[in-house]
Design a protein around this motif. Structure first.
Motif, PDB file in Angstrom:
ATOM      1  N   LYS A 154      -2.742 -22.926  -7.342  1.00 29.28           N
ATOM      2  CA  LYS A 154      -3.872 -23.783  -7.728  1.00 29.28           C
ATOM      3  C   LYS A 154      -5.173 -23.280  -7.107  1.00 29.28           C
ATOM      4  CE  LYS A 154      -1.326 -28.083  -8.291  1.00 29.28           C
ATOM      5  NZ  LYS A 154      -1.127 -29.433  -7.745  1.00 29.28           N
ATOM      6  N   ALA A 155      -5.115 -22.907  -5.845  1.00 31.97           N
ATOM      7  CA  ALA A 155      -6.317 -22.405  -5.169  1.00 31.97           C
ATOM      8  C   ALA A 155      -6.810 -21.129  -5.845  1.00 31.97           C
ATOM      9  CB  ALA A 155      -6.028 -22.150  -3.693  1.00 31.97           C
ATOM     10  N   LEU A 156      -5.897 -20.247  -6.177  1.00 33.20           N
ATOM     11  CA  LEU A 156      -6.285 -18.993  -6.821  1.00 33.20           C
ATOM     12  C   LEU A 156      -6.804 -19.234  -8.236  1.00 33.20           C
ATOM     13  CD1 LEU A 156      -3.399 -16.784  -5.462  1.00 33.20           C
ATOM     14  CD2 LEU A 156      -5.812 -16.682  -4.802  1.00 33.20           C
ATOM     15  N   THR A 157      -6.289 -20.240  -8.910  1.00 25.11           N
ATOM     16  CA  THR A 157      -6.819 -20.604 -10.222  1.00 25.11           C
ATOM     17  C   THR A 157      -8.272 -21.030 -10.101  1.00 25.11           C
ATOM     18  OG1 THR A 157      -4.651 -21.212 -11.074  1.00 25.11           O
ATOM     19  CG2 THR A 157      -6.562 -22.191 -12.176  1.00 25.11           C
ATOM     20  N   ARG A 158      -8.604 -21.758  -9.048  1.00 20.01           N
ATOM     21  CA  ARG A 158     -10.004 -22.157  -8.825  1.00 20.01           C
ATOM     22  C   ARG A 158     -10.883 -20.928  -8.579  1.00 20.01           C
ATOM     23  NH1 ARG A 158      -7.328 -26.386  -6.052  1.00 20.01           N
ATOM     24  NH2 ARG A 158      -7.669 -25.383  -4.060  1.00 20.01           N
ATOM     25  N   PHE A 159     -10.339 -19.915  -7.928  1.00 22.41           N
ATOM     26  CA  PHE A 159     -11.098 -18.677  -7.723  1.00 22.41           C
ATOM     27  C   PHE A 159     -11.466 -18.026  -9.052  1.00 22.41           C
ATOM     28  CE2 PHE A 159     -10.041 -16.932  -3.223  1.00 22.41           C
ATOM     29  CZ  PHE A 159     -10.337 -18.155  -2.655  1.00 22.41           C
ATOM     30  N   LEU A 160     -10.635 -18.232 -10.067  1.00 20.55           N
ATOM     31  CA  LEU A 160     -10.829 -17.565 -11.355  1.00 20.55           C
ATOM     32  C   LEU A 160     -11.713 -18.354 -12.323  1.00 20.55           C
ATOM     33  CD1 LEU A 160      -7.177 -16.296 -11.797  1.00 20.55           C
ATOM     34  CD2 LEU A 160      -9.196 -14.916 -11.257  1.00 20.55           C
ATOM     35  N   ARG A 161     -12.337 -19.407 -11.856  1.00 18.16           N
ATOM     36  CA  ARG A 161     -13.239 -20.170 -12.725  1.00 18.16           C
ATOM     37  C   ARG A 161     -14.364 -19.274 -13.241  1.00 18.16           C
ATOM     38  NH1 ARG A 161     -13.919 -25.411  -8.872  1.00 18.16           N
ATOM     39  NH2 ARG A 161     -11.974 -26.433  -9.451  1.00 18.16           N
ATOM     40  N   PRO A 162     -14.855 -19.567 -14.442  1.00 20.04           N
ATOM     41  CA  PRO A 162     -15.978 -18.784 -14.983  1.00 20.04           C
ATOM     42  C   PRO A 162     -17.181 -18.799 -14.033  1.00 20.04           C
ATOM     43  CG  PRO A 162     -15.048 -20.197 -16.671  1.00 20.04           C
ATOM     44  CD  PRO A 162     -14.391 -20.592 -15.365  1.00 20.04           C
ATOM     45  N   GLY A 163     -17.818 -17.664 -13.930  1.00 21.39           N
ATOM     46  CA  GLY A 163     -19.011 -17.557 -13.095  1.00 21.39           C
ATOM     47  C   GLY A 163     -18.756 -17.159 -11.659  1.00 21.39           C
ATOM     48  N   ARG A 164     -17.493 -17.117 -11.235  1.00 17.85           N
ATOM     49  CA  ARG A 164     -17.184 -16.729  -9.859  1.00 17.85           C
ATOM     50  C   ARG A 164     -16.878 -15.238  -9.821  1.00 17.85           C
ATOM     51  NH1 ARG A 164     -14.021 -20.802  -6.302  1.00 17.85           N
ATOM     52  NH2 ARG A 164     -15.440 -19.851  -4.828  1.00 17.85           N
ATOM     53  N   THR A 165     -17.495 -14.540  -8.903  1.00 18.97           N
ATOM     54  CA  THR A 165     -17.230 -13.122  -8.715  1.00 18.97           C
ATOM     55  C   THR A 165     -16.981 -12.876  -7.234  1.00 18.97           C
ATOM     56  OG1 THR A 165     -19.599 -12.676  -8.559  1.00 18.97           O
ATOM     57  CG2 THR A 165     -18.577 -12.347 -10.703  1.00 18.97           C
ATOM     58  N   PHE A 166     -16.115 -11.926  -6.956  1.00 14.61           N
ATOM     59  CA  PHE A 166     -15.721 -11.646  -5.582  1.00 14.61           C
ATOM     60  C   PHE A 166     -15.952 -10.185  -5.243  1.00 14.61           C
ATOM     61  CE2 PHE A 166     -13.658 -15.538  -6.595  1.00 14.61           C
ATOM     62  CZ  PHE A 166     -13.638 -16.238  -5.400  1.00 14.61           C
ATOM     63  N   LEU A 167     -16.551  -9.975  -4.085  1.00 11.54           N
ATOM     64  CA  LEU A 167     -16.736  -8.622  -3.558  1.00 11.54           C
ATOM     65  C   LEU A 167     -15.481  -8.139  -2.849  1.00 11.54           C
ATOM     66  CD1 LEU A 167     -20.312  -8.920  -2.065  1.00 11.54           C
ATOM     67  CD2 LEU A 167     -19.623  -7.565  -4.038  1.00 11.54           C
ATOM     68  N   TYR A 168     -14.694  -9.097  -2.343  1.00 15.39           N
ATOM     69  CA  TYR A 168     -13.520  -8.750  -1.555  1.00 15.39           C
ATOM     70  C   TYR A 168     -12.483  -9.849  -1.695  1.00 15.39           C
ATOM     71  CZ  TYR A 168     -10.637  -7.769   2.541  1.00 15.39           C
ATOM     72  OH  TYR A 168      -9.581  -7.500   3.370  1.00 15.39           O
ATOM     73  N   PHE A 169     -11.223  -9.458  -1.826  1.00  9.91           N
ATOM     74  CA  PHE A 169     -10.111 -10.400  -1.857  1.00  9.91           C
ATOM     75  C   PHE A 169      -8.906  -9.739  -1.230  1.00  9.91           C
ATOM     76  CE2 PHE A 169      -6.242 -11.964  -3.920  1.00  9.91           C
ATOM     77  CZ  PHE A 169      -6.311 -13.289  -3.525  1.00  9.91           C
ATOM     78  N   ASP A 170      -8.276 -10.436  -0.278  1.00 12.04           N
ATOM     79  CA  ASP A 170      -7.065  -9.956   0.378  1.00 12.04           C
ATOM     80  C   ASP A 170      -6.100 -11.126   0.446  1.00 12.04           C
ATOM     81  OD1 ASP A 170      -5.040  -9.029   1.998  1.00 12.04           O
ATOM     82  OD2 ASP A 170      -6.358  -8.348   3.595  1.00 12.04           O
ATOM     83  N   PRO A 171      -4.999 -11.090  -0.312  1.00  8.47           N
ATOM     84  CA  PRO A 171      -4.094 -12.227  -0.355  1.00  8.47           C
ATOM     85  C   PRO A 171      -3.098 -12.301   0.796  1.00  8.47           C
ATOM     86  CG  PRO A 171      -3.284 -10.518  -1.805  1.00  8.47           C
ATOM     87  CD  PRO A 171      -4.607 -10.038  -1.235  1.00  8.47           C
ATOM     88  N   ARG A 172      -3.085 -11.315   1.659  1.00  8.60           N
ATOM     89  CA  ARG A 172      -2.087 -11.300   2.731  1.00  8.60           C
ATOM     90  C   ARG A 172      -2.300 -12.457   3.697  1.00  8.60           C
ATOM     91  NH1 ARG A 172      -3.139  -5.285   4.561  1.00  8.60           N
ATOM     92  NH2 ARG A 172      -5.210  -6.150   4.336  1.00  8.60           N
ATOM     93  N   GLY A 173      -1.191 -12.972   4.221  1.00  7.90           N
ATOM     94  CA  GLY A 173      -1.246 -14.056   5.196  1.00  7.90           C
ATOM     95  C   GLY A 173      -1.938 -15.286   4.630  1.00  7.90           C
TER      96      GLY A 173
END
Length: 77
Positions: free
Chosen positions: A39-58
């Motif tokens: 669910k949290a990651l789905t919120r990250f994928l909302r339109p208009g959101r862009t990420f310079l860095y993402f690390d899913p570990r831990g």
């Protein structure tokens, strides 16, 4: 895959790579039954959101470059 340098001409590629990483992490979370993380990651994928860095570990780390609901772009998420 090495990430492209943070230059204005490469930002689109960088955002796309990070978005793909978030999508992959969401699939993994769903596959292992981690609904809260999915669910949290789905919120990250909302339109208009862009990420310079993402690390899913831990516990995960992300740097959001733009968000339609937040005026403070670039703050750690």
């Amino acid at each position: 895959m090495p990430l492209p340098a943070l230059t204005p001409s490469m930002l689109g590629a960088r955002y796309a790579i990070e978005r793909a990483s978030i999508q992959e992490a969401r699939r993994t979370a769903r596959d292992v039954g981690d609904r809260d993380r999915a669910k949290a990651l789905t919120r990250f994928l909302r339109p208009g959101r862009t990420f310079l860095y993402f690390d899913p570990r831990g516990t995960g780390r992300a740097i959001c470059a733009t968000s339609p609901t937040s005026p403070s772009a670039g703050r750690p998420m």
